[in-house]
Design a protein around this motif. Structure first.
Motif, PDB file in Angstrom:
ATOM      1  N   PHE A   2       1.239  -1.310  -0.257  1.00 33.16           N
ATOM      2  CA  PHE A   2      -0.385  -0.194  -0.051  1.00 33.16           C
ATOM      3  C   PHE A   2       0.645   1.185   0.058  1.00 33.16           C
ATOM      4  CE2 PHE A   2      -3.046  -2.296   2.415  1.00 33.16           C
ATOM      5  CZ  PHE A   2      -4.140  -2.495   1.793  1.00 33.16           C
ATOM      6  N   GLN A   6      -3.547   4.776  -0.548  1.00 33.32           N
ATOM      7  CA  GLN A   6      -4.101   3.335  -1.045  1.00 33.32           C
ATOM      8  C   GLN A   6      -4.876   2.711   0.501  1.00 33.32           C
ATOM      9  OE1 GLN A   6      -1.621   1.410  -3.009  1.00 33.32           O
ATOM     10  NE2 GLN A   6      -2.059   1.764  -5.124  1.00 33.32           N
ATOM     11  N   PHE A   7      -3.059   2.523   1.912  1.00 33.97           N
ATOM     12  CA  PHE A   7      -3.832   2.156   2.619  1.00 33.97           C
ATOM     13  C   PHE A   7      -5.449   2.758   3.524  1.00 33.97           C
ATOM     14  CE2 PHE A   7      -3.634   1.655   7.603  1.00 33.97           C
ATOM     15  CZ  PHE A   7      -3.606   1.049   8.050  1.00 33.97           C
ATOM     16  N   ALA A  10      -7.874   1.845   1.222  1.00 35.74           N
ATOM     17  CA  ALA A  10      -9.098   0.344   2.157  1.00 35.74           C
ATOM     18  C   ALA A  10      -9.427   0.422   3.249  1.00 35.74           C
ATOM     19  CB  ALA A  10      -6.933  -0.552   2.285  1.00 35.74           C
ATOM     20  N   HIS A 122       2.976  -8.858   2.861  1.00 30.99           N
ATOM     21  CA  HIS A 122       2.868  -7.732   1.101  1.00 30.99           C
ATOM     22  C   HIS A 122       4.173  -8.054   0.964  1.00 30.99           C
ATOM     23  CE1 HIS A 122      -0.677  -5.332   1.633  1.00 30.99           C
ATOM     24  NE2 HIS A 122      -1.289  -5.965   1.033  1.00 30.99           N
ATOM     25  N   ARG A 184      -0.663  -8.476  -3.191  1.00 29.85           N
ATOM     26  CA  ARG A 184      -2.326  -7.605  -2.935  1.00 29.85           C
ATOM     27  C   ARG A 184      -3.221  -7.855  -2.398  1.00 29.85           C
ATOM     28  NH1 ARG A 184      -0.659  -9.690  -8.449  1.00 29.85           N
ATOM     29  NH2 ARG A 184      -2.091 -11.048  -7.989  1.00 29.85           N
ATOM     30  N   ASP A 186      -6.056  -7.110   0.613  1.00 31.53           N
ATOM     31  CA  ASP A 186      -6.311  -5.889   1.341  1.00 31.53           C
ATOM     32  C   ASP A 186      -6.837  -6.301   2.271  1.00 31.53           C
ATOM     33  OD1 ASP A 186      -8.980  -6.009   0.284  1.00 31.53           O
ATOM     34  OD2 ASP A 186      -8.785  -4.442  -0.706  1.00 31.53           O
TER      35      ASP A 186
END
Length: 213
Positions: A2, A6-7, A10, A122, A184, A186
């Protein structure tokens, strides 16, 4: 991995799903999905990523298992103790480069715990089991629910990790990644796997009672 944006995105997308499952609060009873607490979770995630990258192959992996107090270690069985924290060191939202293998924070929530685990996933790092997989370590009879340790095992298994025996049997089991797609994963996917496992009782397949000596 991330990025920060993006974090946050999500976490926000997954917030209602976590809250509906009763997982929306911190250990202090605050909203785990407020901007402040998502930022703390991000720092745990990002600090872990930095530590793993800084240490490279010198970083063996992360330690998962039930927390143990000092009152009755015999009846509680193997788990994460003060001695293990001292030996393997800890990481939290202040970690930057040289982190330990055990999450230890006063701002704990399921979101923070999941963020820490996803940092390892990740990076496809190994996870060492500090507790064995007996039913008592996976199911909380008092609260009628799976334990956090079980959540970690279910998630890792769903993300392509497999159990292997450590080169030194006394150190127990290790989970290592066998699938590239784990990079990938989440929060929504994680919670979805947990909900499915609880609904179908699939988590019971992870139970492995110790062989009597």
């Amino acid at each position: 991995m991330f990025t920060e944006n993006q974090f946050f995105a999500a976490a926000k997308v997954a917030a209602q799903t976590y809250k509906a499952a009763g997982l929306g609060s911190t250990c202090q009873g605050e909203d785990a999905f407020s901007d402040t607490h998502i930022d703390l979770a991000w720092k745990v995630y990002h600090g872990g990523i930095e530590a793993f990258q800084q240490l490279g192959n010198r970083f063996e992996g992360l330690l998962i298992g039930g927390l143990r107090n000092e009152k009755d270690l015999v009846s509680q069985g193997a788990g994460i103790t003060k001695e293990l924290k001292g030996a393997f060191l800890v990481m939290n939202e202040t970690t930057r480069k040289y982190g330990g293998a055990i999450l230890d924070t006063g701002n704990w929530s399921v979101l923070v715990n999941d963020s820490w685990l996803l940092a390892g996933v990740h990076q496809q790092r190994a996870f060492y089991l500090a507790s064995d997989r007996r039913r008592a370590n996976l199911w909380d009879d008092r609260n009628n629910r799976i334990r956090v340790f079980t959540r970690e095992l279910v998630g890792l298994h769903a993300f392509g990790y497999e159990f292997v025996q450590h080169d030194y049997p006394a150190l127990g089991e290790v989970m290592t990644c066998r699938r590239q797609g784990a990079t990938r994963v989440d929060f929504l996917a994680y919670q979805g796997k947990i909900a499915e496992s609880e609904r179908t009782n699939a988590w019971k397949r992870l139970v492995k009672e110790p062989t009597p000596t």
